[in-house]
Design an enzyme around this catalytic site. Structure first.
Site, short mmCIF file in Angstrom:
data_model
loop_
_atom_site.label_atom_id
_atom_site.label_comp_id
_atom_site.label_asym_id
_atom_site.label_seq_id
_atom_site.Cartn_x
_atom_site.Cartn_y
_atom_site.Cartn_z
N LEU A 146 0.83 -1.21 0.00
CA LEU A 146 0.00 0.00 0.00
C LEU A 146 0.85 1.25 0.00
O LEU A 146 0.58 2.21 -0.73
CB LEU A 146 -0.93 -0.03 1.21
N ASP A 185 -8.04 -1.46 5.87
CA ASP A 185 -7.80 -1.85 7.27
C ASP A 185 -6.43 -2.49 7.39
O ASP A 185 -5.87 -3.02 6.42
CB ASP A 185 -8.87 -2.83 7.74
N GLY A 197 -4.86 -7.14 0.70
CA GLY A 197 -5.59 -6.29 1.63
C GLY A 197 -4.90 -4.96 1.86
O GLY A 197 -4.21 -4.44 0.98
N GLU A 198 -5.12 -4.39 3.05
CA GLU A 198 -4.47 -3.15 3.46
C GLU A 198 -4.85 -1.96 2.60
O GLU A 198 -4.17 -0.94 2.60
CB GLU A 198 -2.93 -3.31 3.47
N GLY A 199 -5.92 -2.07 1.83
CA GLY A 199 -6.35 -0.97 0.98
C GLY A 199 -5.76 -0.97 -0.41
O GLY A 199 -6.07 -0.08 -1.22
#
Length: 362
Positions: free
Chosen positions: A98, A176, A319-321
């Site tokens: 990210l 998240d 994930g992680e945006g």
């Protein structure tokens, strides 16, 4: 606090402006339909901005809510329990996927500690000062939060949304940083969709083997028994089987809809918070865009329930945006094309002049 109160505060994006945007699109030199999904995104953004032609997205921001979940202690995650702070540190140091993407796209990143399970000294004060509690409870046997903590987390999300709207942010990429978060998210989605645990159990961003998947499925099944009795109250549901980060994200999404601030959702955790938000205010999803399909079955279930069609499906499961941030250039491209492409010249002008000449001759 009653989340149902948001239903009276949230309006749909401006339908009149959207019709203006659709009519303007019909007049562009590029034929309608030739730009595919870009047309739809441009019209969605135009109605959210209440502006036709649409304005460019100039001040986007990534907002990440961080938290640890006690259910990770059951070995249901690819990461060790209580290590979400390592994800935060990697993002702050520019070493996470990210962070690399945000640097490339020149998008600032904000991290909000809602419930990390670490000593505050491990992270900057700007991150940890918002913490509601240290970690969330093990949802298969106990509540994730007390009622007071759930309300405090929702209020935290509301405050963050107000700060972003007041600072001029014109689009949010929501993500998240959590360990065990997909288990809590899948429980919320299964409860709200009336689905069995096995239907929503995925393998998370870090990946798990078959034995861990079975443990995760059992944990969701046990948590569902605790969730079903409180389905009528969204705040109690978040307290029972959610977590500080999920509650904060729910408050954030609802207040963004109140402030008419569009949001791009990332993975299953954001989808779970959004589904809780939809249960409170049915018009709220009109302000949200699904950035990507993460491969988590619970996310697909939630997006289908909210009628949100993901922009991307590239198999990005980290994930992680990240997936939502990858969708940002697509949204920006849609705004630029709709705003800057020239319109066709009026076709009736020459015909009208000829008609006048014929009338004069007669």
């Amino acid at each position: 606090m009653n989340l149902d109160d948001f239903s009276d505060l949230i309006e749909r994006p401006d339908g009149g402006v959207r019709r203006d945007a659709e009519e303007r699109r019909e007049r562009l030199r590029v034929p309608p339909g030739a730009l595919g999904r870009l047309d739809e995104l441009g019209e969605w953004l135009s109605s959210a901005q209440q502006a036709s032609p649409v304005r460019p997205v100039e001040q986007p921001r990534v907002v990440l809510f961080a938290g640890d979940h006690g259910v990770a202690g059951l070995d249901v995650s690819g990461r060790a329990p209580g290590t979400a702070h390592e994800l935060v540190r990697a993002t702050l140091e520019g070493a996470s996927p990210l962070a690399v993407l945000a640097r490339r796209f020149s998008v600032p990143v904000r991290i909000v500690d809602a419930g990390l399970d670490c000593d505050p000294e491990l992270l900057p004060e700007a991150v940890v000062r918002t913490r509601v509690r240290r970690g969330s409870g093990r949802i298969d046997v106990e509540d994730a939060l007390t009622a007071e903590e759930a309300e405090a987390a929702v209020r935290l999300g509301i405050a963050v949304a107000d700060e972003e709207a007041d600072s001029g942010t014109d689009l949010v990429v929501l993500g998240d940083l959590s360990v065990g978060g997909t288990t809590a998210a899948a429980t919320l989605i299964a409860a709200l969709c009336g689905t069995d645990a096995s239907v929503v159990t995925g393998r998370g961003g870090a990946g798990i083997d078959d034995l861990a998947w079975m443990r995760k499925c059992a944990a969701i099944r046990d948590a569902l028994r605790r969730a079903r009795p409180v389905l009528g109250d969204q705040l109690q549901l978040l307290a029972a089987v959610g977590g500080a980060d999920l509650a904060a994200m729910t408050g954030f999404l609802l207040q963004c809809a109140v402030r008419r601030l569009p949001v791009v959702l990332d993975g299953v955790v954001g989808a779970a918070a959004a589904l809780v938000g939809q249960r409170a205010a049915f018009r709220a999803p009109d302000w949200w865009l699904a950035g990507q399909l993460s491969g988590e079955p619970a996310q697909a279930k939630a997006l289908d329930r909210m009628a949100l069609n993901p922009v991307l499906d590239h198999g990005v499961i980290v994930g992680e945006g990240c997936g939502a941030l990858l969708a940002l250039p697509f949204v920006q491209a849609a705004a630029a094309l709709v705003a800057e492409l020239p319109e066709r010249e009026p076709e009736a002008a020459e015909g009208g002049a000829d008609d006048e000449k014929d009338d004069a001759t007669d």
